[in-house]
Design a protein around this motif. Structure first.
Motif, PDB file in Angstrom:
ATOM      1  N   TRP A 312      -0.123 -45.988  75.451  1.00  0.00           N
ATOM      2  CA  TRP A 312      -0.985 -46.628  76.441  1.00  0.00           C
ATOM      3  C   TRP A 312      -2.112 -47.322  75.680  1.00  0.00           C
ATOM      4  CZ3 TRP A 312       0.475 -46.907  81.418  1.00  0.00           C
ATOM      5  CH2 TRP A 312       1.377 -45.947  81.901  1.00  0.00           C
ATOM      6  N   ILE A 313      -2.513 -48.531  76.132  1.00  0.00           N
ATOM      7  CA  ILE A 313      -3.557 -49.288  75.433  1.00  0.00           C
ATOM      8  C   ILE A 313      -4.545 -49.854  76.438  1.00  0.00           C
ATOM      9  CG2 ILE A 313      -2.149 -49.901  73.425  1.00  0.00           C
ATOM     10  CD1 ILE A 313      -1.557 -52.593  74.772  1.00  0.00           C
ATOM     11  N   ARG A 314      -5.803 -50.007  75.999  1.00  0.00           N
ATOM     12  CA  ARG A 314      -6.807 -50.708  76.796  1.00  0.00           C
ATOM     13  C   ARG A 314      -7.987 -51.065  75.894  1.00  0.00           C
ATOM     14  NH1 ARG A 314      -9.929 -46.405  80.832  1.00  0.00           N
ATOM     15  NH2 ARG A 314     -10.841 -45.071  79.210  1.00  0.00           N
ATOM     16  N   SER A 315      -8.868 -51.951  76.416  1.00  0.00           N
ATOM     17  CA  SER A 315     -10.049 -52.368  75.666  1.00  0.00           C
ATOM     18  C   SER A 315     -11.280 -52.278  76.552  1.00  0.00           C
ATOM     19  CB  SER A 315      -9.883 -53.809  75.159  1.00  0.00           C
ATOM     20  OG  SER A 315     -11.056 -54.253  74.523  1.00  0.00           O
ATOM     21  N   ASN A 316     -12.371 -51.792  75.966  1.00  0.00           N
ATOM     22  CA  ASN A 316     -13.680 -51.762  76.630  1.00  0.00           C
ATOM     23  C   ASN A 316     -13.625 -51.127  78.013  1.00  0.00           C
ATOM     24  OD1 ASN A 316     -15.014 -52.979  74.442  1.00  0.00           O
ATOM     25  ND2 ASN A 316     -14.510 -55.033  75.174  1.00  0.00           N
ATOM     26  N   GLY A 317     -12.869 -50.048  78.140  1.00  0.00           N
ATOM     27  CA  GLY A 317     -12.820 -49.288  79.381  1.00  0.00           C
ATOM     28  C   GLY A 317     -12.061 -49.952  80.507  1.00  0.00           C
ATOM     29  N   GLY A 318     -11.253 -50.985  80.210  1.00  0.00           N
ATOM     30  CA  GLY A 318     -10.477 -51.655  81.247  1.00  0.00           C
ATOM     31  C   GLY A 318      -9.271 -50.842  81.688  1.00  0.00           C
ATOM     32  N   SER A 319      -8.350 -51.483  82.389  1.00  0.00           N
ATOM     33  CA  SER A 319      -7.165 -50.798  82.906  1.00  0.00           C
ATOM     34  C   SER A 319      -6.184 -50.498  81.771  1.00  0.00           C
ATOM     35  CB  SER A 319      -6.472 -51.665  83.963  1.00  0.00           C
ATOM     36  OG  SER A 319      -7.330 -51.905  85.061  1.00  0.00           O
ATOM     37  N   TRP A 320      -5.547 -49.340  81.873  1.00  0.00           N
ATOM     38  CA  TRP A 320      -4.530 -48.975  80.888  1.00  0.00           C
ATOM     39  C   TRP A 320      -3.276 -49.820  81.096  1.00  0.00           C
ATOM     40  CZ3 TRP A 320      -5.556 -46.079  76.809  1.00  0.00           C
ATOM     41  CH2 TRP A 320      -6.594 -45.141  76.865  1.00  0.00           C
ATOM     42  N   VAL A 321      -2.654 -50.203  79.982  1.00  0.00           N
ATOM     43  CA  VAL A 321      -1.396 -50.952  80.003  1.00  0.00           C
ATOM     44  C   VAL A 321      -0.381 -50.198  79.157  1.00  0.00           C
ATOM     45  CG1 VAL A 321      -0.262 -53.089  79.269  1.00  0.00           C
ATOM     46  CG2 VAL A 321      -2.507 -53.184  80.365  1.00  0.00           C
ATOM     47  N   SER A 322       0.857 -50.148  79.624  1.00  0.00           N
ATOM     48  CA  SER A 322       1.931 -49.495  78.878  1.00  0.00           C
ATOM     49  C   SER A 322       2.454 -50.442  77.796  1.00  0.00           C
ATOM     50  CB  SER A 322       3.071 -49.098  79.810  1.00  0.00           C
ATOM     51  OG  SER A 322       4.192 -48.659  79.074  1.00  0.00           O
ATOM     52  N   TRP A 323       2.238 -50.063  76.531  1.00  0.00           N
ATOM     53  CA  TRP A 323       2.816 -50.787  75.387  1.00  0.00           C
ATOM     54  C   TRP A 323       4.126 -50.089  75.055  1.00  0.00           C
ATOM     55  CZ3 TRP A 323       0.662 -50.556  69.697  1.00  0.00           C
ATOM     56  CH2 TRP A 323       1.323 -51.511  68.920  1.00  0.00           C
ATOM     57  N   ASN A 324       5.203 -50.559  75.705  1.00  0.00           N
ATOM     58  CA  ASN A 324       6.489 -49.865  75.682  1.00  0.00           C
ATOM     59  C   ASN A 324       7.539 -50.737  74.994  1.00  0.00           C
ATOM     60  OD1 ASN A 324       8.416 -47.941  76.153  1.00  0.00           O
ATOM     61  ND2 ASN A 324       8.676 -48.412  78.318  1.00  0.00           N
ATOM     62  N   SER A 325       8.642 -50.071  74.604  1.00  0.00           N
ATOM     63  CA  SER A 325       9.754 -50.767  73.952  1.00  0.00           C
ATOM     64  C   SER A 325       9.267 -51.557  72.742  1.00  0.00           C
ATOM     65  CB  SER A 325      10.463 -51.691  74.946  1.00  0.00           C
ATOM     66  OG  SER A 325      10.968 -50.954  76.038  1.00  0.00           O
ATOM     67  N   ILE A 326       8.474 -50.892  71.910  1.00  0.00           N
ATOM     68  CA  ILE A 326       7.956 -51.539  70.698  1.00  0.00           C
ATOM     69  C   ILE A 326       9.110 -51.710  69.713  1.00  0.00           C
ATOM     70  CG2 ILE A 326       6.301 -51.344  68.808  1.00  0.00           C
ATOM     71  CD1 ILE A 326       4.649 -49.481  70.595  1.00  0.00           C
ATOM     72  N   PRO A 327       9.320 -52.895  69.191  1.00  0.00           N
ATOM     73  CA  PRO A 327      10.406 -53.086  68.215  1.00  0.00           C
ATOM     74  C   PRO A 327      10.035 -52.471  66.872  1.00  0.00           C
ATOM     75  CG  PRO A 327       9.191 -55.125  68.505  1.00  0.00           C
ATOM     76  CD  PRO A 327       8.628 -54.150  69.504  1.00  0.00           C
ATOM     77  N   GLY A 328      10.983 -52.490  65.978  1.00  0.00           N
ATOM     78  CA  GLY A 328      10.749 -51.938  64.639  1.00  0.00           C
ATOM     79  C   GLY A 328      11.695 -50.791  64.361  1.00  0.00           C
ATOM     80  N   GLY A 329      11.190 -49.753  63.749  1.00  0.00           N
ATOM     81  CA  GLY A 329      12.011 -48.604  63.395  1.00  0.00           C
ATOM     82  C   GLY A 329      11.132 -47.498  62.855  1.00  0.00           C
ATOM     83  N   SER A 330      11.761 -46.572  62.136  1.00  0.00           N
ATOM     84  CA  SER A 330      11.013 -45.431  61.617  1.00  0.00           C
ATOM     85  C   SER A 330      10.048 -45.837  60.509  1.00  0.00           C
ATOM     86  CB  SER A 330      11.969 -44.353  61.117  1.00  0.00           C
ATOM     87  OG  SER A 330      12.839 -44.868  60.127  1.00  0.00           O
ATOM     88  N   ASP A 331      10.343 -46.925  59.780  1.00  0.00           N
ATOM     89  CA  ASP A 331       9.396 -47.443  58.789  1.00  0.00           C
ATOM     90  C   ASP A 331       8.260 -48.167  59.503  1.00  0.00           C
ATOM     91  OD1 ASP A 331      10.946 -46.488  56.724  1.00  0.00           O
ATOM     92  OD2 ASP A 331      12.047 -48.382  56.475  1.00  0.00           O
ATOM     93  N   PHE A 332       7.065 -48.114  58.914  1.00  0.00           N
ATOM     94  CA  PHE A 332       5.922 -48.763  59.539  1.00  0.00           C
ATOM     95  C   PHE A 332       6.079 -50.276  59.493  1.00  0.00           C
ATOM     96  CE2 PHE A 332       3.994 -44.627  58.632  1.00  0.00           C
ATOM     97  CZ  PHE A 332       3.381 -44.388  59.846  1.00  0.00           C
TER      98      PHE A 332
END
Length: 499
Positions: A312-332
């Protein structure tokens, strides 16, 4: 129980026979031994022990009962944060021959808002006893203290006014005392004996100031406030996750594959339907930007599977947004913030010039977070990105505080030598184990601030030999922290630069 209120759990115990009652302090480094501290040296068979904040001052106190010698029942008041000692109170002098082998439990038996003690004997008068607390309720006599809200400032502003307040519930007079509890440097304090404190000469980092209020009966209360000093606003900001305000439900993981050698993991379990309400499941990044505008944010993340790929992400106390289905893998890898109701839509934040916050909350328990990149530019981060100047790894901070000698810390068998030391133009670094390679090198100034971050391969001039150009460093004392590729461990050493 957290005896010294430093955020970790300590131990406390007594002995079967006559001897010392001790508390054992947990180290900051879990690989190091615990420290034994004597509470009282003449408890006679203290088998009966319980812990609670009996005087409601914010720290744990103890009750211990004897089953030998005097058969006394003691209360041990924790005054470590003030006088550095324990204050012993006799609750039962043993005149009736009651020993306290079984029991000695702290409980509000009569429901009047304070703690009483119950106890039971083993051989002598083996019947329950109640010791009622007849002291006035702390809610009516103890003062209150309020140090105010946490504050964020950005250089070149290097001072702050803290507006505190206090009150004595029974109408007596009160006095104020401000103290600095922690910080990257010793601040200059003005008005320390008033409600309003001015703290100046601040540098980059996090400071904690405590306001203690004392009433006319010498009862005390305190409150603490955090002042975060960030670098002068920039249009590109790098933020290490382990140096953010990390909720206690998260874990900090040591990993040489991570920027700075550490990353963070959320608590076990998922919170996919809604963001968590527990503040301990939230990570807060404080930073400043020079220019108001629309900023993009990238995270250096590890997402090992489709069920471990969101926050979950947000800035300056705003509404939470779901940061889902992030691409990539086990490596950073670097991934831009997005929301995904019907496919990824990139998220941007309209930030004001000055102090801002980004918060990340637990959603799925296997996703790792290493670093953030906040930018007004079109640049895309690569590798470990830039240096977070506010981030001081705990190992280096401890070394600076301890002021150890030439080799401050060596957490592995591999040893390092630096010559010449002091250096003027070039320092040569030799590693004793030819199989060990330096993967990353961090250089810190005397305040623990990162002044240079270099890939080890860019310094290597031969087998186990590295060349460091110090010509661009000002004269003074520095600390070099080397991360090793083969073990993920590190070693920190002192370097003196002369001109």
């Amino acid at each position: 129980v957290d005896i010294d209120r430093d955020g970790d759990l300590d131990g406390v115990g007594t002995q079967f026979s006559n001897g010392a009652m001790i508390w054992i302090e947990a180290p900051d480094d879990p690989t190091q031994p615990w420290t034994s501290n004597v509470i009282n040296s003449d408890i006679a068979g203290g088998l009966s022990l319980d812990v609670a904040d009996i005087d409601f001052d914010g720290d744990p106190d103890l009750v211990v009962g004897e089953f030998r010698n005097g058969f006394e029942l003691f209360g041990l008041e924790n005054d470590l944060c003030n006088s550095g000692t324990w204050i012993r109170h006799v609750l039962d002098g043993g005149t009736a021959g009651f020993e306290h082998h079984d029991g000695a439990q702290i409980v509000d038996i009569d429901g009047d808002g304070d703690f009483d003690v119950i106890s039971n004997g083993f051989r002598n008068n083996a019947t329950p006893r109640i010791f009622e607390n007849l002291a006035n309720s702390p809610s009516t006599t103890a003062p209150t203290a309020n140090a105010g809200s946490d504050i964020n400032i950005s250089l070149p502003t290097n001072s702050v006014v803290l507006n505190g307040s206090g009150n004595d519930a029974d109408g007596g007079t009160i006095t104020y005392l401000w103290t600095q509890e922690s910080g990257p440097s010793t601040a200059t304090l003005s008005g320390a004996n008033t409600a309003d404190l001015t703290a100046s000469n601040l540098v980059i980092g996090s400071y904690v100031f405590r306001l203690t209020v004392t009433d006319d009966e010498t009862d005390t209360a305190f409150d603490e406030v955090t002042v975060m000093v960030t670098p002068e606003g920039q249009d590109e900001i790098w933020l290490e996750a382990e140096c953010a305000s990390v909720g206690s439900n998260w874990s900090v993981v040591n990993d040489v594959a991570a920027s700075g050698g550490q990353y963070i993991l959320p608590p076990v379990g998922n919170s996919t339907s809604a963001p968590p309400t527990d503040v301990n499941s939230i990570v807060t990044f404080n930073f400043s930007v020079a220019t108001a505008g629309t900023y993009r944010v990238y995270g250096l993340v590890s997402v090992p599977s489709g069920s471990d790929d969101s926050f979950w992400i947000r800035s300056n106390g705003g509404s939470w947004v779901s940061w889902n289905s992030i691409p990539g893998g086990s490596d950073f890898s670097w991934q831009q913030f997005h929301r995904s109701p019907n496919g990824p839509i990139f998220v941007t934040y309209n930030l004001s010039a000055g102090a801002n916050t980004i918060q990340i909350a637990h959603r799925e328990d296997g996703a790792g977070l290493d670093k953030l990149y906040v930018t007004l530019t079109d640049n895309v981060p690569v590798g470990f990105g830039g240096v977070d100047p506010t981030c001081i790894p705990s190992q280096v901070a401890q070394n600076l505080n301890n002021d150890l000698s030439e080799t401050i810390e060596n957490t592995r068998n591999t040893s390092i030598s630096i010559s010449p030391n002091p250096s003027r133009i070039t320092a040569y670094i030799s590693v004793s184990d030819e199989k060990s390679e330096i993967s990353q090198m961090y250089i810190y100034d005397a305040l623990g601030r990162v002044v240079r971050h270099i890939e080890g391969e860019h310094l290597k001039i031969g087998i186990a030999e590295y060349e460091l150009d110090v010509n661009g460093l000002e004269e003074g004392v520095y600390f070099i922290r080397c991360l090793f590729k083969d073990t993920g461990k590190s070693s920190t050493h002192r370097l003196v630069v002369r001109k």
